[in-house]
Design an enzyme around this catalytic site. Sequence first.
Site, mmCIF file in Angstrom:
data_model
loop_
_atom_site.group_PDB
_atom_site.id
_atom_site.type_symbol
_atom_site.label_atom_id
_atom_site.label_comp_id
_atom_site.label_asym_id
_atom_site.label_seq_id
_atom_site.Cartn_x
_atom_site.Cartn_y
_atom_site.Cartn_z
ATOM 1 N N SER B 119 0.823 -1.204 0.000
ATOM 2 C CA SER B 119 0.000 0.000 0.000
ATOM 3 C C SER B 119 0.865 1.266 0.000
ATOM 4 O O SER B 119 1.620 1.468 -0.942
ATOM 5 C CB SER B 119 -0.928 -0.064 1.213
ATOM 6 N N LYS B 171 -21.742 18.076 5.543
ATOM 7 C CA LYS B 171 -20.697 18.383 6.525
ATOM 8 C C LYS B 171 -20.599 17.328 7.616
ATOM 9 O O LYS B 171 -19.530 16.992 8.086
ATOM 10 C CB LYS B 171 -20.978 19.763 7.161
#
Lengths: 198, 305
Positions: B119, B171
Amino acid sequence: MEIESKDEVTRRDGLAEVVVGIISSPVATMREVSKEPSLRLSFTAFILVMMVVSMATALTDVELTAQLGGSAVVFAVLMPLSLLILVVQAGVSFGAARLLGARGSFHNLLSLFALSNLPSLFMAPLALLRFAPGITGSILHGLGSFILSIWVLVLAVIAVRETFQVTTGRALLICYLPILLLAVLVALLAGLALLLYI
Amino acid sequence: MMNRTKWLFLCLSLLVIGSLVLAVVFARDWQQADGGNIGVITLTGPIAESVGGSLQPDSITPAKVRKLLRLAEEDTNISAVVLRVNSPGGSVGASQEIGSLISDFPRPVVVSMADMATSGGLYISVFADHIVAQEGTITGSIGVILSHMYLGELFEKLGITAEILTAGKYKGIFSERLNPERREILQVFLDDLHSQFIEAVAAGRKVDAERVREIATGEVFTGAQAQALGLVDSLGGLDTAIEEAAELAGVADPVPVDIILPPVPWWEELGRFPSAVLDRLTLALLGKDALILQQQLEKHLIPRW
């Protein structure tokens, strides 16, 4: 610990005589110095020794120098700090001596304590062992440092003995009692700090 | 007697001064002064923007890598650098920053993959000029992961009511349960990060992006498989990487030199003591579960490669 003293007396003329005398015949030299202690001479010798030790450390022990904050710190802070430690050490030992009923001059003790650090001059050649390849250099350096430390401690005991005119055993107690008390104090403070965080 | 004393003092002075002069000479670079050194930087641990607490494993941070590469760059005797990477990956932002630092390094960089470079560990490696891995090294895992924890039920158990007020439709997306719409938004977000990863690997390894996309399923590969796929250049260990770095730098007899950060000054060590004590007290009083929760919360919301 038995410390033999030589019969011959070293006439104190200056730095050279005192330096050589402390290293070659410490008892006689300290006895002579204690008759007319000169703080100027002793501090000059002490400062020279600390400069040598600081330079040797800064040049050969990169890790320790970094941990202490760099070469600038080693020279600018440790130099006056070592003087302060010397005065505190003398003060504490003087206090311990008075507690144990010994009589002597603080001026004398401070002067002799300063001179007892003279063997540390050998830190300079000893520090070169760090550059030796492999583990042998480190072992020899460690051993040498240990021997030098013992040498300085022995001279400190002689300094106390000559200042207060006490036996070697009593002089040992005067030297080590403050350190033991300091260790106890530090342990107590550490315990208190831990309690405060809990 | 006085002459003897002065003579002894002179000898002692010469010994001391001579030793200090020798120390100055020896303290200079011991290694080859002709640029024949290969700097070896070890990067071990997860990739993160900052170092975790005293109980967290050591991280590979952009700040650390920047300092280490700067030390290597300032040493004119170092002709190339080998990065010994052993990392399961970490945060995207930190990985990208480290990748830039490696890419901008002015001398050849070779990566030597240790046990694992998956990764983010692979991401930072592709910016090197050459990658060496052991046959059994674990690498690959070209993908993105994001953990989202909804803590509402935990708060309920603790008797805490949290009211979240927001301005902006999405949000509070990370504070609420995921519904299909929010899940889709996050998926688009992750897909973009995935594309960034694929493009970086394609550019670094000079492989077609579509080919990388085919293998960017998040699966891991052995070093041998990675070589066949073009993710790794050659197989071998650190010595192989050093030889490769020497070849890239045109150095005949390379001398490997470890590049490590200097120890922190004593006052910084002392400054860490209270937080270290607090960490240990937290562990002792609240138990391992609290520590695990804390670690999960730290990873929460941060996309990771």
